[in-house]
Scaffold this active site. Sequence first.
Site, short mmCIF file in Angstrom:
data_model
loop_
_atom_site.label_atom_id
_atom_site.label_comp_id
_atom_site.label_asym_id
_atom_site.label_seq_id
_atom_site.Cartn_x
_atom_site.Cartn_y
_atom_site.Cartn_z
N THR A 256 0.84 -1.21 0.00
CA THR A 256 0.00 0.00 0.00
C THR A 256 0.87 1.26 0.00
OG1 THR A 256 -1.69 -1.19 1.24
CG2 THR A 256 -1.86 1.21 1.23
N VAL A 257 1.71 1.41 1.02
CA VAL A 257 2.50 2.65 1.14
C VAL A 257 3.64 2.68 0.13
CG1 VAL A 257 3.79 4.14 2.72
CG2 VAL A 257 1.88 2.80 3.59
N ALA B 163 12.51 -4.26 -3.60
CA ALA B 163 12.44 -5.66 -3.15
C ALA B 163 11.04 -5.92 -2.64
CB ALA B 163 13.45 -5.91 -2.04
N GLU C 191 8.81 10.33 9.48
CA GLU C 191 7.61 11.18 9.50
C GLU C 191 6.33 10.37 9.27
OE1 GLU C 191 7.42 14.94 9.87
OE2 GLU C 191 5.60 13.90 10.44
N GLY D 36 0.22 9.41 9.58
CA GLY D 36 0.22 9.36 8.11
C GLY D 36 0.79 10.60 7.46
N ASP E 285 -1.41 0.29 17.98
CA ASP E 285 -0.81 1.16 16.95
C ASP E 285 -0.75 2.61 17.45
OD1 ASP E 285 -0.05 1.73 14.03
OD2 ASP E 285 -1.81 3.00 14.31
N LYS F 157 2.63 5.07 18.19
CA LYS F 157 2.83 6.43 17.68
C LYS F 157 2.99 7.42 18.84
CE LYS F 157 0.05 5.35 13.59
NZ LYS F 157 -1.33 5.27 13.12
P1 NDP Z 1 1.57 -3.82 2.93
O1 NDP Z 1 1.33 -5.14 3.53
O2 NDP Z 1 0.55 -3.26 2.01
O3 NDP Z 1 2.99 -3.80 2.19
C1 NDP Z 1 4.11 -4.51 2.63
C2 NDP Z 1 4.78 -5.09 1.42
O4 NDP Z 1 6.03 -5.68 1.83
C3 NDP Z 1 3.96 -6.20 0.76
O5 NDP Z 1 4.00 -6.07 -0.63
C4 NDP Z 1 4.67 -7.46 1.23
O6 NDP Z 1 4.51 -8.56 0.39
C5 NDP Z 1 6.10 -6.99 1.26
N1 NDP Z 1 6.97 -7.82 2.08
C6 NDP Z 1 6.68 -8.41 3.27
N2 NDP Z 1 7.75 -9.07 3.73
C7 NDP Z 1 8.73 -8.91 2.83
C8 NDP Z 1 10.07 -9.34 2.74
N3 NDP Z 1 10.63 -10.09 3.69
N4 NDP Z 1 10.81 -9.00 1.66
C9 NDP Z 1 10.26 -8.21 0.70
N5 NDP Z 1 8.99 -7.77 0.73
C10 NDP Z 1 8.24 -8.11 1.78
O7 NDP Z 1 1.81 -2.81 4.15
P2 NDP Z 1 1.59 -1.22 4.17
O8 NDP Z 1 2.13 -0.62 2.95
O9 NDP Z 1 0.21 -0.93 4.58
O10 NDP Z 1 2.50 -0.83 5.43
C11 NDP Z 1 3.91 -0.74 5.32
C12 NDP Z 1 4.43 -0.04 6.57
O11 NDP Z 1 3.87 1.26 6.63
C13 NDP Z 1 4.05 -0.70 7.88
O12 NDP Z 1 5.08 -0.53 8.81
C14 NDP Z 1 2.82 0.09 8.33
O13 NDP Z 1 2.63 0.07 9.72
C15 NDP Z 1 3.21 1.48 7.86
N6 NDP Z 1 2.12 2.39 7.64
C16 NDP Z 1 1.04 2.03 6.87
C17 NDP Z 1 0.04 2.94 6.60
C18 NDP Z 1 -1.14 2.59 5.76
O14 NDP Z 1 -2.01 3.44 5.60
N7 NDP Z 1 -1.21 1.39 5.21
C19 NDP Z 1 0.13 4.32 7.11
C20 NDP Z 1 1.31 4.61 7.90
C21 NDP Z 1 2.26 3.67 8.14
P3 NDP Z 1 3.27 -9.57 0.67
O15 NDP Z 1 2.04 -8.82 0.29
O16 NDP Z 1 3.57 -10.72 -0.22
O17 NDP Z 1 3.31 -9.89 2.11
N1 HSE Z 2 -3.23 1.31 10.67
C1 HSE Z 2 -2.85 2.67 10.81
C2 HSE Z 2 -4.08 3.52 11.05
C3 HSE Z 2 -2.13 3.13 9.57
O1 HSE Z 2 -5.19 3.03 10.85
O2 HSE Z 2 -3.94 4.66 11.46
C4 HSE Z 2 -1.51 4.47 9.75
O3 HSE Z 2 -0.45 4.44 10.63
#
Ligand code: NDP
Ligand code: HSE
Length: 436
Positions: free
Chosen positions: A13-14, A43, A129, A134, A201, A205
């Site tokens: 997602t991010v 990666a 940040e 977010g 969570d 934060k």
């Molecule tokens: P996602 O699960 O959408 O993305 C994580 C990605 O990393 C997936 O594509 C996953 O693959 C991949 N991945 C997992 N393990 C490995 C590995 N060992 N090697 C390579 N790739 C790997 O998570 P988000 O983008 O939602 O979140 C990412 C981070 O951002 C987290 O720390 C979250 O707390 C933080 N965050 C998220 C927010 C949000 O709105 N979503 C907002 C703020 C912070 P696979 O799908 O196959 O597991």
């Molecule tokens: N899971 C978190 C939330 C993502 O809902 O606020 C943002 O850090």
Amino acid sequence: MKSIKVGLLGIGTVGGGTFKVLQRNQEEIMRRAGRGIEIAMVADRDMERARSITNGACEVVNDANLVVSHPDIDIVIELIGGYTIAKELVLKAIANGKHVVTANKALLATHGNEIFAAAHAKGVMVAFEAAVAGGIPIIKALREGLTANRIQWIAGIINGTSNFILSEMRSKGLAFGDVLKEAQRLGYAEADPTFDIEGIDAAHKLTLLASIAFGVPIQFDKAYTEGISQLTAEDIRYAEQLGYRIKLLGIAKRTEAGIELRVHPTLIPAQRLIANVEGVMNAVLVKGDAVGATLYYGAGAGAEPTASAVVADLVDVTRLHTADPGHRVPHLAFQPGSLADTPILPIDAVISSYYLRMRVADQPGVLADITRILADGNISIDAMIQKEPAEGEAQTDIIILTHQAQEKNINAAMAAIGKLSTVLSKVTRIRMEQLN
Ligand code: NDP
Ligand code: HSE
């Protein structure tokens, strides 16, 4: 000047949002950063999906170790999440002399002290940040914009998923589980959604914010955490009738005895701006001794809002890449050798006002017994309502709002009230803050 080379770990997602924002606004970002910022390697476990997003623009690998040890990579963005692999990769990147940008609040709240110490020793930056609220630049505001202030307290809606759930339950009468599913579908929720709904969570934060605000080490294990899963529709309704909204609030407060660090559902007067923050939006109120109260508002989760913060960090790191490490803003705002050992207070020592609800038998003396127990505990009543019993029923709800009291006295009073034979339910307690 040569572009700075970035390695992206995790294009979910991010990560996907970050890739898109960087591509879309490339030219403008370059004019701001002073040089190009190029994602040279990605990666992800799912290489097919990664390739469909990157569309041949960079190398895609499935082993993140290749990125953190690649000699051409200057900055590693960690967007995998979790504590284990992410921790190894971040420490390895630092050991290899790379700067790190991460949105991983779970990682920093639990291992931040170790990670920042390693980065300090190596003279690299760890920017985060996106880890708090977010897209809202709250870290930048606290660490730099408010640096003149002695921060008095912070109160924030810092979990988008739980705010989304509370908003939809209150305004549309939707069921908890259905709204949670929608938040997951929209990419707001954590991999483990109990982190969102149980306040973990938000506590991650808040712990980071408190360290930056008060200059103390990161101490997630001392944060008090209570989520929204036990909240009932009737408490949301009663709160509304009393002129309050219930929000999952993170509160970090400096007191004479120490620092309060707590996340829990909280009644807030409905007329406060922060009580009207709805959906996935986040808001953080910061009270400084010089500036007074300031409020920061914006999207707290989602692909592009979070990417906005990730890219801002990338630009910052790019600008400061060649600066002497001693002249960069310290990770936790205070110089590492100047962190204070101010204690984090246990929840028993916290001072708050309280909403208490109990189901009672509708008979003489019930109210007198309850108010006697409160008076004996030095707890003063601010307001009270007793609902008329429903037709044919001999029991009803009593709701009491207290003035400020110490939590340990409230606990003792709740236990004593619960033992009265005329009190037919457990006593529900929700903390209340005026935030004025
Ligand atoms: P996602 O699960 O959408 O993305 C994580 C990605 O990393 C997936 O594509 C996953 O693959 C991949 N991945 C997992 N393990 C490995 C590995 N060992 N090697 C390579 N790739 C790997 O998570 P988000 O983008 O939602 O979140 C990412 C981070 O951002 C987290 O720390 C979250 O707390 C933080 N965050 C998220 C927010 C949000 O709105 N979503 C907002 C703020 C912070 P696979 O799908 O196959 O597991
Ligand atoms: N899971 C978190 C939330 C993502 O809902 O606020 C943002 O850090």
